[in-house]
Each structure stands twice: as C-alpha cells, then as structure tokens.
Enzyme design. Structure first.
Site, PDB file in Angstrom:
ATOM      1  N   PRO A 152      59.608  49.788  70.491  1.00 52.55           N
ATOM      2  CA  PRO A 152      60.861  49.802  70.262  1.00 52.55           C
ATOM      3  C   PRO A 152      61.652  50.194  71.711  1.00 52.55           C
ATOM      4  O   PRO A 152      60.867  50.600  72.629  1.00 52.55           O
ATOM      5  CB  PRO A 152      61.064  51.098  69.181  1.00 52.55           C
ATOM      6  CG  PRO A 152      59.770  51.970  69.541  1.00 52.55           C
ATOM      7  CD  PRO A 152      58.790  51.163  70.131  1.00 52.55           C
ATOM      8  N   ASP A 153      62.841  49.939  71.670  1.00 50.79           N
ATOM      9  CA  ASP A 153      63.846  50.262  72.904  1.00 50.79           C
ATOM     10  C   ASP A 153      64.298  51.502  72.717  1.00 50.79           C
ATOM     11  O   ASP A 153      65.482  51.797  72.769  1.00 50.79           O
ATOM     12  CB  ASP A 153      65.094  49.157  72.672  1.00 50.79           C
ATOM     13  CG  ASP A 153      65.910  49.206  74.039  1.00 50.79           C
ATOM     14  OD1 ASP A 153      65.134  49.495  74.968  1.00 50.79           O
ATOM     15  OD2 ASP A 153      66.873  48.723  74.203  1.00 50.79           O
ATOM     16  N   THR A 154      63.265  52.645  73.075  1.00 50.98           N
ATOM     17  CA  THR A 154      63.410  53.939  72.957  1.00 50.98           C
ATOM     18  C   THR A 154      62.907  54.387  74.256  1.00 50.98           C
ATOM     19  O   THR A 154      62.668  55.578  74.305  1.00 50.98           O
ATOM     20  CB  THR A 154      62.884  54.508  71.641  1.00 50.98           C
ATOM     21  OG1 THR A 154      61.386  54.391  71.840  1.00 50.98           O
ATOM     22  CG2 THR A 154      63.578  54.338  70.319  1.00 50.98           C
TER      23      THR A 154
END
Ligand code: SPV
Ligand code: MG
Length: 265
Positions: A39-41
């Site tokens: 995820p874009d985390t």
C-alpha cells in the site's frame, strides 16, 4: 513553457514514456509501492525506491523526479536519502508535508500535516546537501488535501520557499481546479508550481505559463491504463480459453522485443 511528466514505476513504463517523446518522469510512490504489492503507506523502503529508479534509468535519460513521500524520517534522514537518490539518477526529489507514515492523498482518511518548521528544516538540509549537484528539492504541500483555508497553503508554501525549495508541488484532490487556480493567483509565481490534475481537469484555455505552472504530472494514469488493459485481455481469454490470437489491447511480441531492445539497454 510548462512540461508534462508521466508517472512511471519500472523500466517498461519508463520506456513507453520515453519512446512517446515524454518530457519527464515522475517516479510515483503509489505506483512503485503497488508494483511491490505494497500500500502507499511508506512501507516501500529507500532500497526498493532506488531499485525502481535504477530500472527507470535503464530505460530513459529523461528527467526523473522521485516521490520521496515524507522523506524517510527526519531532516537528516531525508538529506541522506536525497543524496543517494541523486547518485542513483534523480533530477529532483519531492517531499511532502504530512506526518509519517502518510497515506495516499486520495485515501478517504484523516491526514495529519507536518509542523511547518520541522518540514522546512527537511527542505533546508536536503537543499544544503544537494548544493552544486543540479538535483532539485521540491516541496509538496498537502494543505488543500486536508481542507485548510487558502492562507494556510500560501503560508506553508512561503515557508518552504524561504527554506530553499526549488519548486512547489500543490496537491489538490478535488474534482475542480478552482482551489489550485486560487492558490496560483495568490502565490504570484514566487516559485515554479507543479500541478497534479488527477481528479480535476485543466481547461485547454488555461494559460499554465502565465499562472507560473512549470510542470503538470500525470502521476498514475499509466498504471491505471495498464491494469484496465490487462483486465480486458484476461477477461477475453477467459471467454475463449484456447485462443492464441492477439486480443486488443495488446502489443505484438516483436513490438515488446523492440521496446526492451531499443529502450531498455
Ligand atoms: C504518487 O504518484 O505517489 C503521488 C501522486 O504521490 S498521487 O498518488 O496522485 O497523490
Ligand atoms: Mg506519492
């Protein structure tokens, strides 16, 4: 004259931009993370991002701007990361004023903005570290993302300009460019501005140069297009399981070989 950059995440996407005569590449955190199944985390580490940069550099000599998220920690960390990325072929590093671990701008969650002074320190230290290298530092503000009033975005942008940012990246995840245009009117070209019309459409009549826009980034359109095409092809083959014909939209094998042989060297 405003330039248009495309978000790429691997050698193939970079080669596609390159052969189409693109003007620059945005090494997208969202797309690189997705290509790793993350995820874009900010789970994508510096080593992974450097590997993505190396792959993109294999395919293109175009300017590459690297999306560094919130910058791998504090100001000292970002300065080291920025220098590594510069040595890896980055022409600019972009850092955003959210708190680690940030979520993608388009995530429907509460986003926390970084303290202005702490973020300005990140800009200043990286700028100092990259002095004389030609690699730029781009400050990205998420002020409009969190719904702050325009004066907050302008105040943040001014502080980042004072800290030495070379350009200002304005996030605006809205379906209209109105707030971005209001910002540009208030900003009056103090630093070149980078826009990201992911969710809004810029009118063809918009005079980007007069507004002080230096770069427009289509950050994730290529990966979204690739997924749409892959889905279409898989669905067609599922309906005709023994098919060996080329289904639209698909390039031929010789075209793929040409892409890898000519552009990924
Ligand atoms: C990215 O490409 O990772 C970006 C741009 O930061 S966006 O996801 O549209 O915010
Ligand atoms: Mg990003």
């Amino acid at each position: 004259m405003a330039r248009f950059f495309w978000g790429a995440y691997d050698a193939v996407s970079a080669a596609v931009v390159d052969e189409a005569g693109g003007e620059g590449i945005w090494l997208s955190g969202l797309c690189c993370s997705a290509s790793y199944g993350l995820p874009d985390t900010e789970l994508l580490g510096l080593g992974d991002l450097l590997a993505c940069l190396q792959n993109v550099r294999r395919a293109s000599k175009l300017p590459v701007w690297v999306d560094c998220g919130t910058g791998f920690g504090n100001a000292a960390n970002f300065a080291v990361a920025a220098d590594d990325l510069r040595r890896g072929g980055a022409d600019a590093v972009c850092v955003e004023d959210k708190v680690f671990p940030k979520r993608n701008t388009f995530s429907q969650v509460a986003h926390a903005l970084e303290d202005v002074d702490r973020f300005s320190r990140k800009i200043a230290l990286a700028r100092e570290r990259l002095e004389g290298t030609g690699c730029r530092v781009i400050a990205r503000t998420e002020s409009l993302t969190v719904g702050e009033p325009l004066p907050d975005a302008l105040r943040r942008a001014s502080a980042y300009a004072d800290a030495g940012a070379d350009a200002l990246f304005l996030s605006n995840p809205a379906d209209s460019p109105d707030r971005a245009l209001e910002f540009l009117a208030g900003w009056q070209g103090r630093l070149p501005v980078v826009l990201l019309p992911t969710s809004y459409r810029l009118d063809a009549a918009t005079d980007l140069d007069a507004l002080g826009v230096s770069v427009v980034i289509y950050a994730n359109q290529l990966l979204r297009a690739a997924v749409a095409a892959m889905r279409q092809v898989v669905e067609r083959f599922q309906g005709d399981r023994l098919s060996v014909t080329d289904h639209e939209p698909m390039i031929s094998v010789p075209e793929l070989l040409q892409l890898t042989d000519r552009h990924i060297v």
